[in-house]
Design a protein around this motif. Structure first.
Motif, mmCIF file in Angstrom:
data_model
loop_
_atom_site.group_PDB
_atom_site.id
_atom_site.type_symbol
_atom_site.label_atom_id
_atom_site.label_comp_id
_atom_site.label_asym_id
_atom_site.label_seq_id
_atom_site.Cartn_x
_atom_site.Cartn_y
_atom_site.Cartn_z
ATOM 1 N N ASP A 1 -2.490 -4.784 -6.875
ATOM 2 C CA ASP A 1 -1.102 -5.214 -6.743
ATOM 3 C C ASP A 1 -0.412 -5.223 -8.103
ATOM 4 O OD1 ASP A 1 -1.487 -7.624 -3.996
ATOM 5 O OD2 ASP A 1 -1.379 -5.432 -4.062
ATOM 6 N N LEU A 2 -1.164 -5.613 -9.154
ATOM 7 C CA LEU A 2 -0.605 -5.560 -10.508
ATOM 8 C C LEU A 2 -0.253 -4.120 -10.871
ATOM 9 C CD1 LEU A 2 -3.007 -7.921 -12.516
ATOM 10 C CD2 LEU A 2 -0.565 -8.262 -12.154
ATOM 11 N N VAL A 3 -1.194 -3.207 -10.553
ATOM 12 C CA VAL A 3 -0.975 -1.786 -10.837
ATOM 13 C C VAL A 3 0.252 -1.285 -10.067
ATOM 14 C CG1 VAL A 3 -1.961 0.534 -10.587
ATOM 15 C CG2 VAL A 3 -3.400 -1.359 -11.364
ATOM 16 N N ALA A 4 0.349 -1.692 -8.824
ATOM 17 C CA ALA A 4 1.480 -1.281 -7.980
ATOM 18 C C ALA A 4 2.803 -1.707 -8.604
ATOM 19 C CB ALA A 4 1.334 -1.866 -6.585
ATOM 20 N N GLY A 5 2.844 -2.938 -9.107
ATOM 21 C CA GLY A 5 4.075 -3.472 -9.669
ATOM 22 C C GLY A 5 4.582 -2.663 -10.851
ATOM 23 N N ASN A 6 3.679 -1.981 -11.550
ATOM 24 C CA ASN A 6 4.099 -1.177 -12.703
ATOM 25 C C ASN A 6 4.661 0.177 -12.311
ATOM 26 O OD1 ASN A 6 3.514 -3.146 -14.496
ATOM 27 N ND2 ASN A 6 1.608 -2.261 -15.239
ATOM 28 N N ALA A 7 4.555 0.520 -11.029
ATOM 29 C CA ALA A 7 5.169 1.756 -10.503
ATOM 30 C C ALA A 7 4.798 2.988 -11.328
ATOM 31 C CB ALA A 7 6.681 1.597 -10.416
ATOM 32 N N VAL A 8 3.521 3.183 -11.570
ATOM 33 C CA VAL A 8 3.082 4.421 -12.225
ATOM 34 C C VAL A 8 2.302 5.263 -11.229
ATOM 35 C CG1 VAL A 8 1.750 5.435 -14.101
ATOM 36 C CG2 VAL A 8 3.024 3.329 -14.490
ATOM 37 N N VAL A 9 1.233 4.675 -10.669
ATOM 38 C CA VAL A 9 0.446 5.407 -9.671
ATOM 39 C C VAL A 9 0.427 4.608 -8.366
ATOM 40 C CG1 VAL A 9 -1.069 6.598 -11.288
ATOM 41 C CG2 VAL A 9 -1.654 4.300 -10.499
ATOM 42 N N PHE A 10 -0.069 5.257 -7.324
ATOM 43 C CA PHE A 10 -0.244 4.580 -6.048
ATOM 44 C C PHE A 10 -1.668 4.041 -5.970
ATOM 45 C CE2 PHE A 10 3.174 7.572 -5.107
ATOM 46 C CZ PHE A 10 4.087 6.730 -4.487
ATOM 47 N N PRO A 11 -1.832 2.727 -5.835
ATOM 48 C CA PRO A 11 -3.178 2.165 -5.725
ATOM 49 C C PRO A 11 -3.847 2.587 -4.413
ATOM 50 C CG PRO A 11 -1.567 0.479 -6.258
ATOM 51 C CD PRO A 11 -0.808 1.698 -5.859
ATOM 52 N N ALA A 12 -5.185 2.504 -4.398
ATOM 53 C CA ALA A 12 -5.941 2.997 -3.248
ATOM 54 C C ALA A 12 -5.822 2.100 -2.024
ATOM 55 C CB ALA A 12 -7.407 3.169 -3.635
ATOM 56 N N ILE A 13 -5.605 0.817 -2.254
ATOM 57 C CA ILE A 13 -5.480 -0.093 -1.110
ATOM 58 C C ILE A 13 -4.143 0.175 -0.425
ATOM 59 C CG2 ILE A 13 -5.279 -2.523 -0.410
ATOM 60 C CD1 ILE A 13 -7.141 -3.196 -2.736
ATOM 61 N N LYS A 14 -4.200 0.373 0.905
ATOM 62 C CA LYS A 14 -2.995 0.805 1.633
ATOM 63 C C LYS A 14 -1.808 -0.124 1.381
ATOM 64 C CE LYS A 14 -5.961 2.455 5.212
ATOM 65 N NZ LYS A 14 -6.445 2.123 6.541
ATOM 66 N N ALA A 15 -2.062 -1.422 1.487
ATOM 67 C CA ALA A 15 -0.969 -2.383 1.334
ATOM 68 C C ALA A 15 -0.372 -2.294 -0.071
ATOM 69 C CB ALA A 15 -1.477 -3.798 1.601
#
Lengths: 316, 454
Positions: free
Chosen positions: B365-379
């Motif tokens: 979720d932290l990675v998602a918030g940075n809007a660089v890549v799409f994390p592997a977890i669907k949500a």
């Protein structure tokens, strides 16, 4: 010419023919001991950074070794596979092509510049300017020229287009890529070559030129009959060193490949070795290729030295 | 000099050599768990764009586990694998490293990566939370060598200004069709976006293909054996499969006519002047050509979102989904990374804790918030899309295929990946240069590739 020659300093040969009477003087052994003491740092460096890796390289070339598992002895297998590998010969051929283009243009240009400096001007500023390209790091050189010569966005092609000459894909077209890299390195190293040759020309006694002038020789004739023959040992040294350097071309190719893997038109022998060692992790195979290359260079060097009688000068 | 001296010298240099190598070893993991149970985990990654995200993860992880500190080392892609392999060879490997499908078979084969299946079973890690298929990429012979961390897909990126100039509506871009015979509506759009120096587009009978000002499409030819940036996706949409099974297949199918048809379509695109000739293309990368306004469209991976839709883009770019293939389905490659634990790490338990955290919503979720890549977890993937949306970027073209059955396909994972890559890339380049016929060149490459597996 590559970094190899930057670290190469001509070393005065051992004076093996020292007079016999010097050996009977009071403190010869001390001198010798002192000499060895002074040599230790250099020797240690040589053994650690050259001797030991060389021996290991020879051992690896006889093994199947992927860096991660223990090397398995396979005898001459790597060499047998190498001589049957069309890619190896292809990359060797590409390299030779490059060497011919690069050495040819570099030596001719270097000679011309050196002769001009020698006979026309002794300006230090000019000499410094000639050296400038050589002071730029190789990777930077590659990047500058890749931008300048780019087929679509480069300034040079922009000019060609403006003159209605059609664009050239200097680094991508199979016909142009290798000559382009050769010329880029000629640009980078000619100044250095010219300076070496110029230093050699300064050794030539001025009275030779004076007597030649009295005999009515013009500049061209003087160059042919005085400068060139007198320059032979220096020329030989420069040739040998730049040949070894040229064979080791790698960085410009690696930059031109831009991470996508060099196209086969520019896959030189060092790139081939690098790929096998650090991309496919065929350490043994790569070591064998590197050793074969060293062997080829060794033979070439001996042949050149012989042909050019490099160890004898006419200035004695 | 007599022999004793010579021996002395040799000994001295050996001693020196020994001293030097001694300095070099044992630097990485000097700490031991005994010192108050404090442990440092060395973690490697290559993408500088993602360093901040993972530093945030490391900080959060340390806050939850005060005894474990994660030390992150970022090494650029160009040197990453060489560094990692030499470190492994020197016994200085990081405890955990970011792993990639093309390189990891090598490490699995030589037993460098820890099998985490026992840990996954023990801690009951939910493998269904990840994007379809990503978790299976890291399994061989019942052993598991990583947990999925992120994924990337492909889409069309186009110059919105040029599209408007040629009176093409963005809505049309959402449903482009493609087939290898006439190129479908995709080829129509490419032709329209191609403009010569007299301002005529590619559909104009008077179009001068030798004086092209803007190319409608930019192909990628340094694309290894997978063609992730174009020919691979289109060939799969055309019904092609790379190999007999994935992962760990041993028979590639580069000699399949379905691939040859796709490459031939590209060749025709070049012949018509809609795409740059191979030997006249820029070597500065497609993004440089697009930014310079000399190209209108290309296929781009989701890892390029920030360069095309970010503040540094020099043109107004927008995204469209991959075209619908002959069978009426879109296909995009999906590729994911994972985190590997070094088999020889002295801190297995701590390393696993870190990897588990990297593979959990806590980090993703932290990675998602940075809007660089799409994390592997669907949500978390949805969260990343929302973070992009908040920055005013429409990235649904990348996300939608992952929610469509059969919209994505996994890139091949096999042994000899790097060699296969060079062989096939060479073959395709000489085909596009016209040095060899398409079917013949592909057949020869396929034979060479499959010979690696015998």
């Amino acid at each position: 010419m590559r970094t190899a020659e930057r670290s190469q300093v001509a070393e005065p040969g051992d004076d093996a023919g020292a007079d016999a009477h010097r050996r009977r003087r009071a403190r010869p052994r001390d001198d010798r001991r002192a000499a060895w003491l002074f040599l230790i740092p250099a020797l240690a460096g040589f053994v650690i950074f050259y001797g030991y890796p060389t021996v290991r390289g020879i051992w690896y070339s006889l093994t199947d070794y992927n860096l991660l598992s223990a090397p398995a002895f396979v005898g001459g297998d790597n060499y047998a596979r190498l001589v049957r590998d069309p890619q190896f010969w292809h990359s060797l051929a590409v390299t030779v092509y490059y060497v011919v283009v690069n050495i040819g243009s570099q030596l001719l240009l270097g000679l011309l510049l050196a002769a001009l400096m020698h006979r026309l001007t002794r300006s230090v500023a000019l000499r410094a300017m000639l050296l400038l390209p050589w002071l730029v790091p190789n990777v930077t050189v590659g990047l500058i020229w890749i931008w300048l010569l780019d087929a679509d966005l480069g300034f040079v092609n922009h000019l060609l287009k403006a003159l209605d000459l059609g664009t050239v894909g200097f680094f991508v077209s199979p016909e142009w890529a290798m000559p382009t890299i050769g010329m880029v390195n000629t640009w980078a190293y000619t100044g250095y070559t010219a300076l070496l040759l110029y230093a050699g020309m300064l050794q030539i006694p001025p009275h030779l030129y004076e007597s030649a002038a009295l005999d009515g020789a013009g500049e061209l004739r003087m160059f042919r009959s005085v400068t060139l023959p007198m320059l032979r040992p220096v020329l030989a040294l420069v040739l040998v060193v730049s040949l070894i350097g040229s064979f080791q071309i790698f960085d410009t190719v690696a930059v031109a490949a831009r991470g996508g893997g060099a196209s086969s038109a520019i896959r030189v022998i060092y790139y081939f070795i690098y790929q096998h060692a650090f991309q496919y992790f065929h350490m043994g195979y790569a070591s064998a290729a590197a050793l074969l290359l060293a062997l080829v260079l060794g033979v070439l060097t001996v042949v050149q030295m012989r042909l050019l009688r490099a160890s004898r000068s006419d200035l004695a | 000099m007599n022999t004793t001296k010579r021996a002395g010298l040799a000994l001295l240099s050996l001693a020196l050599a020994g001293a030097l190598t001694a300095c070099g070893s044992g630097g990485g993991q000097a700490q031991d768990a005994a010192a108050g149970g404090k442990v440092t985990i060395d973690y490697w990654l290559w993408d500088d764009n993602q360093l901040a995200s993972y530093q945030a993860c490391a900080a959060a992880f340390h806050a939850a586990n005060p005894n474990i500190t994660v030390k992150i080392t970022q090494t650029a892609w160009a040197q990453y694998w060489q560094s990692l392999t030499t470190q492994l060879a020197a016994g200085q490997a990081p405890d955990v490293w970011t792993d990639h499908g093309s390189y990891y078979p090598q490490f699995v084969g030589s037993g460098q990566i820890l099998d985490i299946q026992p840990f996954v079973d023990r801690d009951k890690v939910d493998l269904t939370q990840y994007q379809e298929g990503l978790a299976d990429l890291w399994v061989k012979d019942g052993k598991r060598f990583g947990l999925p961390k992120d994924w990337d897909t492909m889409a069309l990126v186009y110059n919105g200004t040029m599209l408007a100039e040629q009176k093409i509506k963005p809505e049309e871009m959402a449903n482009l069709t493609w087939n290898p015979t006439d190129g479908g509506t995709l080829q129509q759009v490419i032709a329209k976006l191609t403009v010569d120096e007299n301002g005529r587009d590619g559909l104009d009978p008077a179009f001068d293909k030798n004086r092209v000002k803007v190319y409608g499409f930019l192909p990628e030819w340094a694309d290894g054996s997978q063609g992730q940036n174009g020919w691979g996706d289109l060939a799969v949409a055309n019904g092609w499969t790379y190999l007999d099974k994935n992962p760990w297949g041993t028979r590639y199918r580069y000699d399949d006519p379905k691939l040859a048809q796709t490459i031939d379509w590209y060749r025709r695109l070049i012949d018509k002047g809609y795409a740059p000739k191979f030997d006249k293309q820029s070597t500065l990368g497609r993004d440089a050509v697009l930014n310079a306004g000399k190209g209108a469209m290309t296929f781009a991976g989701s890892w390029t979102i920030n360069s095309y839709l970010g503040p540094d883009a020099k043109q107004k770019f927008a995204l469209a989904p991959m075209p619908l293939g002959p069978a009426g389905v879109r296909k995009t490659a999906i590729n994911g990374l994972s985190d590997a634990i070094f088999a020889g790490t002295p801190h297995q338990e701590e390393a696993w804790k870190w990897v588990k955290f990297l593979g959990s919503a806590g980090c993703q979720d932290l990675v998602a918030g940075n809007a660089v890549v799409f994390p592997a977890i669907k949500a978390a993937g949805d969260k990343a899309a929302a973070a992009h949306q908040a920055k005013g970027r429409d990235v649904r073209a990348y996300l939608d295929p992952t929610k469509t059955a059969g919209g994505t396909f996994l890139l091949p994972i096999t042994d000899h990946g790097n060699e296969v890559s060079q062989i096939v890339q060479d073959a395709i380049q000489s085909i596009v240069l016209g040095q060899v016929g398409t079917a013949e060149g592909l057949k020869k490459a396929n034979d060479q590739v499959n010979a690696l597996f015998t």
